[in-house]
Design an enzyme around this catalytic site. Structure first.
Site, mmCIF file in Angstrom:
data_model
loop_
_atom_site.group_PDB
_atom_site.id
_atom_site.type_symbol
_atom_site.label_atom_id
_atom_site.label_comp_id
_atom_site.label_asym_id
_atom_site.label_seq_id
_atom_site.Cartn_x
_atom_site.Cartn_y
_atom_site.Cartn_z
ATOM 1 N N ASP A 67 -14.205 12.848 28.026
ATOM 2 C CA ASP A 67 -15.103 13.387 29.083
ATOM 3 C C ASP A 67 -15.169 12.154 29.938
ATOM 4 O OD1 ASP A 67 -16.983 13.953 30.974
ATOM 5 O OD2 ASP A 67 -18.438 15.068 29.673
ATOM 6 N N ARG A 116 -7.783 34.122 42.391
ATOM 7 C CA ARG A 116 -8.418 33.837 41.205
ATOM 8 C C ARG A 116 -7.325 32.825 40.441
ATOM 9 N NH1 ARG A 116 -7.874 37.300 37.586
ATOM 10 N NH2 ARG A 116 -9.104 38.951 38.814
ATOM 11 N N TYR A 139 -23.699 14.396 26.913
ATOM 12 C CA TYR A 139 -24.092 14.881 27.978
ATOM 13 C C TYR A 139 -25.082 16.067 27.251
ATOM 14 C CZ TYR A 139 -24.883 17.736 32.045
ATOM 15 O OH TYR A 139 -25.143 18.512 33.255
HETATM 16 C C1 LIG Z 1 -22.773 16.636 34.657
HETATM 17 C C2 LIG Z 1 -22.072 16.325 33.597
HETATM 18 C C3 LIG Z 1 -21.016 17.426 32.749
HETATM 19 C C4 LIG Z 1 -21.261 18.672 33.364
HETATM 20 O O1 LIG Z 1 -20.747 19.127 34.706
HETATM 21 P P1 LIG Z 1 -21.201 20.246 35.644
HETATM 22 O O2 LIG Z 1 -20.291 19.978 36.785
HETATM 23 O O3 LIG Z 1 -22.505 19.961 35.797
HETATM 24 O O4 LIG Z 1 -21.116 21.367 34.867
HETATM 25 C C5 LIG Z 1 -20.251 17.238 31.751
HETATM 26 N N1 LIG Z 1 -20.154 15.667 31.214
HETATM 27 C C6 LIG Z 1 -20.907 14.852 31.779
HETATM 28 C C7 LIG Z 1 -20.731 13.313 31.173
HETATM 29 C C8 LIG Z 1 -21.704 15.030 32.995
HETATM 30 O O5 LIG Z 1 -22.320 13.964 33.500
#
Ligand SMILES: *Cc1c(COP(=O)(O)O)cnc(C)c1O
Length: 381
Positions: free
Chosen positions: A170, A46, A98
């Site tokens: 992001d 972990r 998102y």
């Molecule tokens: C898919 C996505 C997420 C979440 O990611 P997961 O791997 O599905 O948990 C976050 N931000 C954006 C812009 C995404 O497209």
């Protein structure tokens, strides 16, 4: 090292025991110690795993960061960022976001006394005014989903610095090949590696990258204390996917540009949302902060009817109707009934998310087959 070399070599070394060129999958939960507390840097999986370590160093290099920290999904990575906050702290976030990120902020962290405010980051005065002395984090997503709006990362991160708060971008939609937020002043970059980094729609994984030592220590602490870590097999798959990231994203961008032009020329199509068009409101900023305009294209129909969009989605043969994005295969989706169904219609319409809006994640197939597929699906209307 330049980008295409880093995807293959950064952080990756032949296995010291066997010389295996590809990083082994260390499928183990624990590591032998020669005496109590005497080990080779690995105690329990972990906390650390060698396959994960290689992936973390590789992703850190791709984002020009110092520390990469991987989690079991993009949302688990985001959860680690939000855990930096305390009850009473607040987040200011982009409003076109998102769905899962919106859900984590409003349905989970709100209950722990951490409030999020959503504003249009194209208006920098609105961003400044939304920041109070309780605000501790600026949350940025660009290009946005599904409207493909562009946020000026350098401008909003400089507001965060001026106010003494953290910024997290992001970067899932752009991928590190197109855009590197740390170079533009962000404190943290987030990736859903499920998308472009993995690139083959066969794994769910998330990553954070930062240059700050203290943040990296916190994020590693959360890996161990909370436990939302990825398994070694999934780390291996993402490492393998990244080796072709530059080739895949380059091709997806070329295909997306051609598809956007074909859609624009069709009398069945209403508006086409693509940051590569000179009349896209974010075009100049996209040109400044991105290497290309990305593999995502959204459009709606000239006759804006829900049933007609559904027909297009059922008529495509190569574009697969599915959620997600960033894989080698082209996907087609209908935000109003799929990813954004929980948003009230009036709210959707305000941002241009009409009943017939269709989102494409353009893959790396031969573009002639993709445009032929879309044309035949539209002709049947
Ligand atoms: C898919 C996505 C997420 C979440 O990611 P997961 O791997 O599905 O948990 C976050 N931000 C954006 C812009 C995404 O497209």
């Amino acid at each position: 090292m330049k980008f295409g070399t880093k995807t293959i070599h950064a952080g990756v070394h032949p296995d010291p025991v066997t010389g295996a060129v590809m990083t082994p999958i260390y499928q183990t939960s624990t590591y032998a110690q020669s005496a109590p507390g005497e080990h080779q840097g690995y105690e329990y999986a972990r906390t650390q795993n060698p396959t994960r370590t290689v992936l973390e160093n590789n992703i850190a290099a791709l984002e020009n960061g110092k520390h990469g920290i991987c989690y079991g999904s993009g949302l688990a990575a985001m959860d680690a960022v939000l855990k930096l906050l305390n009850p009473g702290d607040e987040i200011v976030s982009t409003n076109d976001l998102y769905g899962g990120s919106y859900r984590l902020m409003t349905k989970v962290y709100q209950r722990y006394g951490i409030k999020s405010t959503f504003v249009d980051f194209n208006n920098l005065d609105d961003v400044r005014n939304a920041i109070s002395d309780k605000t501790k984090l600026l949350w940025v997503e660009t290009p946005t989903n599904p409207m493909l709006n562009i946020v000026d990362i350098e401008a909003v991160c400089s507001i965060a610095r001026e106010k003494g708060i953290l910024s997290c971008v992001d970067n899932t939609f752009a991928s590190p090949y197109l855009q590197n937020p740390l170079d533009l002043g962000a404190d943290i970059v987030l990736h859903s590696a499920t998308k472009y980094l993995g690139g083959h729609s066969d794994v769910v994984l998330g990553a954070l990258v930062t240059r700050h030592e203290e943040l990296a220590e916190q994020f590693q602490f959360f890996q161990n204390a909370v436990g939302a870590i990825p398994g070694p097999q999934d780390c291996f798959l993402v490492l393998r996917g990244i080796k072709t990231l530059h080739l895949r994203v380059e091709r997806a961008c070329q295909n997306a540009e051609k598809i956007a032009l074909v859609l624009k020329a069709s009398d069945k199509v209403g508006k086409v949302y693509y940051p590569g068009f000179t009349d896209h409101p974010g075009h100049e900023v996209a040109k400044k902060q991105m290497r290309h305009f990305g593999g995502m294209v959204s459009f709606d129909l000239a006759d804006d009817r829900f049933e007609l969009a559904v027909k297009v989605l059922s008529n495509t043969k190569i574009f697969t109707l599915a959620e997600s994005l960033g894989g080698v295969e082209s996907l087609i989706g209908h935000p109003a009934s799929m990813t954004h169904a929980s948003i009230p219609r009036e709210e959707r319409l305000k941002v241009g998310l009409t009943d017939s809006l269709i989102r494409l994640s353009v893959g790396v197939e031969d573009v002639e087959d993709l445009t032929t597929d879309l044309k035949q699906a539209l002709e049947q209307l």
